[in-house]
Design a protein around this motif. Structure first.
Motif, mmCIF file in Angstrom:
data_model
loop_
_atom_site.group_PDB
_atom_site.id
_atom_site.type_symbol
_atom_site.label_atom_id
_atom_site.label_comp_id
_atom_site.label_asym_id
_atom_site.label_seq_id
_atom_site.Cartn_x
_atom_site.Cartn_y
_atom_site.Cartn_z
ATOM 1 N N SER A 128 -2.621 5.851 -1.812
ATOM 2 C CA SER A 128 -3.102 3.865 -0.585
ATOM 3 C C SER A 128 -1.901 3.192 -0.261
ATOM 4 O O SER A 128 -0.660 3.046 -1.551
ATOM 5 C CB SER A 128 -3.600 3.720 -1.296
ATOM 6 N N ILE A 129 -1.021 2.131 0.566
ATOM 7 C CA ILE A 129 0.082 2.288 0.905
ATOM 8 C C ILE A 129 -0.623 0.400 0.623
ATOM 9 O O ILE A 129 -1.524 -0.290 0.582
ATOM 10 C CB ILE A 129 0.671 1.568 1.991
ATOM 11 N N LEU A 130 0.350 0.087 -0.821
ATOM 12 C CA LEU A 130 -0.188 -1.320 -1.548
ATOM 13 C C LEU A 130 1.045 -2.542 -0.895
ATOM 14 O O LEU A 130 0.460 -3.445 -0.905
ATOM 15 C CB LEU A 130 0.029 -1.438 -3.081
ATOM 16 N N GLU A 131 2.255 -2.177 -0.528
ATOM 17 C CA GLU A 131 3.012 -2.790 0.172
ATOM 18 C C GLU A 131 3.281 -2.043 1.355
ATOM 19 O O GLU A 131 4.418 -1.126 0.659
ATOM 20 C CB GLU A 131 3.558 -3.704 -0.890
ATOM 21 N N PRO A 132 3.933 -2.644 1.831
ATOM 22 C CA PRO A 132 3.488 -4.631 3.021
ATOM 23 C C PRO A 132 1.678 -3.475 2.928
ATOM 24 O O PRO A 132 1.911 -2.737 3.532
ATOM 25 C CB PRO A 132 4.413 -4.697 3.853
ATOM 26 N N ARG A 133 0.804 -5.041 3.207
ATOM 27 C CA ARG A 133 0.165 -5.298 3.659
ATOM 28 C C ARG A 133 0.313 -4.799 5.025
ATOM 29 O O ARG A 133 0.804 -5.116 5.267
ATOM 30 C CB ARG A 133 -0.966 -6.314 3.588
ATOM 31 N N ASN A 134 -1.057 -4.573 5.080
ATOM 32 C CA ASN A 134 -1.904 -4.149 7.471
ATOM 33 C C ASN A 134 -1.083 -5.090 7.820
ATOM 34 O O ASN A 134 -1.943 -6.173 7.138
ATOM 35 C CB ASN A 134 -2.747 -3.599 6.930
ATOM 36 N N ASN A 135 -0.892 -5.252 8.820
ATOM 37 C CA ASN A 135 -1.172 -6.703 9.939
ATOM 38 C C ASN A 135 -0.150 -7.574 9.195
ATOM 39 O O ASN A 135 0.096 -8.940 9.676
ATOM 40 C CB ASN A 135 -1.914 -6.737 10.360
ATOM 41 N N ALA A 136 0.688 -7.014 8.171
ATOM 42 C CA ALA A 136 1.947 -7.958 7.682
ATOM 43 C C ALA A 136 3.261 -8.097 8.999
ATOM 44 O O ALA A 136 3.149 -7.329 9.308
ATOM 45 C CB ALA A 136 2.481 -7.644 6.753
ATOM 46 N N ILE A 137 3.924 -9.342 9.143
ATOM 47 C CA ILE A 137 4.621 -9.229 9.828
ATOM 48 C C ILE A 137 5.843 -9.542 8.968
ATOM 49 O O ILE A 137 6.224 -10.626 8.074
ATOM 50 C CB ILE A 137 4.121 -10.886 10.280
#
Length: 194
Positions: A128-137
């Motif tokens: 699981s990817i914790l950072e960066p969040r999905n759709n983060a700029i």
């Protein structure tokens, strides 16, 4: 009327186990813990005293779940000497190289065992990817933390997996958590992190 009785002399008899052999005919050396994957074992018992492949002889399959202790015990009976087992490892079984052997446990036969063999139990890793969040700029020329979490299909935390990060098609690191600076010249637009 005359009553007459006669007794024979007393004799002793000894009952002993029948001699037998236990042969491994085939088995799967690898099984996945995830899904409906089972390992198949086929063995054959031969009664060397009677010269037959017996019916209804009890055989036990023993398997480790912790690499050491034979905690799984499955029993089945022979038909024309053949006996088969199916094993579907649960989350009680650790992923890795487990051990197994089979043993005749029938009271009519000597307790013959096969040699100990390997059974490779494969688990499923989920990242699981914790950072960066999905759709983060993300902005160019700034460093960002990339962090991940790895567990298996049994929700056990895995701390020793090999994690490789990609930003687009560029490999940017090999660890659970990294820091990456977006190059100033990086193209604008949507990008994939994996």
């Amino acid at each position: 009327t005359y009553y007459y009785s006669n007794e024979s002399s007393v004799i002793n008899v000894t009952f002993d186990y029948n001699n037998a052999t236990l042969q491994v005919l085939e088995y799967n050396s690898t099984v996945r813990r995830f899904g409906n994957n089972v390992s198949y074992f086929l063995l054959r018992v031969y009664d060397s005293d009677r010269g037959v492949y017996p019916n209804d002889t009890i055989v036990s399959l023993r398997i480790t779940e912790d690499f050491e202790n034979f905690t799984v015990s499955i029993e089945n009976t022979t038909y024309i000497g053949n006996v088969s087992f199916y094993y579907d490892p649960s989350c009680n079984s650790l992923a890795g190289v487990q051990k197994w052997y089979a043993k005749i446990v029938d009271v009519c036969y000597q307790p013959v065992e096969t040699s100990i063999r390997n059974l490779n139990v494969i688990g499923q890793l989920n990242i699981s990817i914790l950072e960066p969040r999905n759709n983060a700029i993300l902005n160019r020329n700034i460093s960002y933390n990339f962090s991940s979490f790895v567990a298996d299909e049994c929700n056990n935390i895995i701390n020793y997996a090999n994690v490789t990060w990609y930003f687009g098609n560029t490999r940017i690191g090999n660890a659970y958590n990294i820091t990456y600076r977006i190059p100033n010249s990086y193209k604008l637009g949507l990008e994939t992190v994996k």
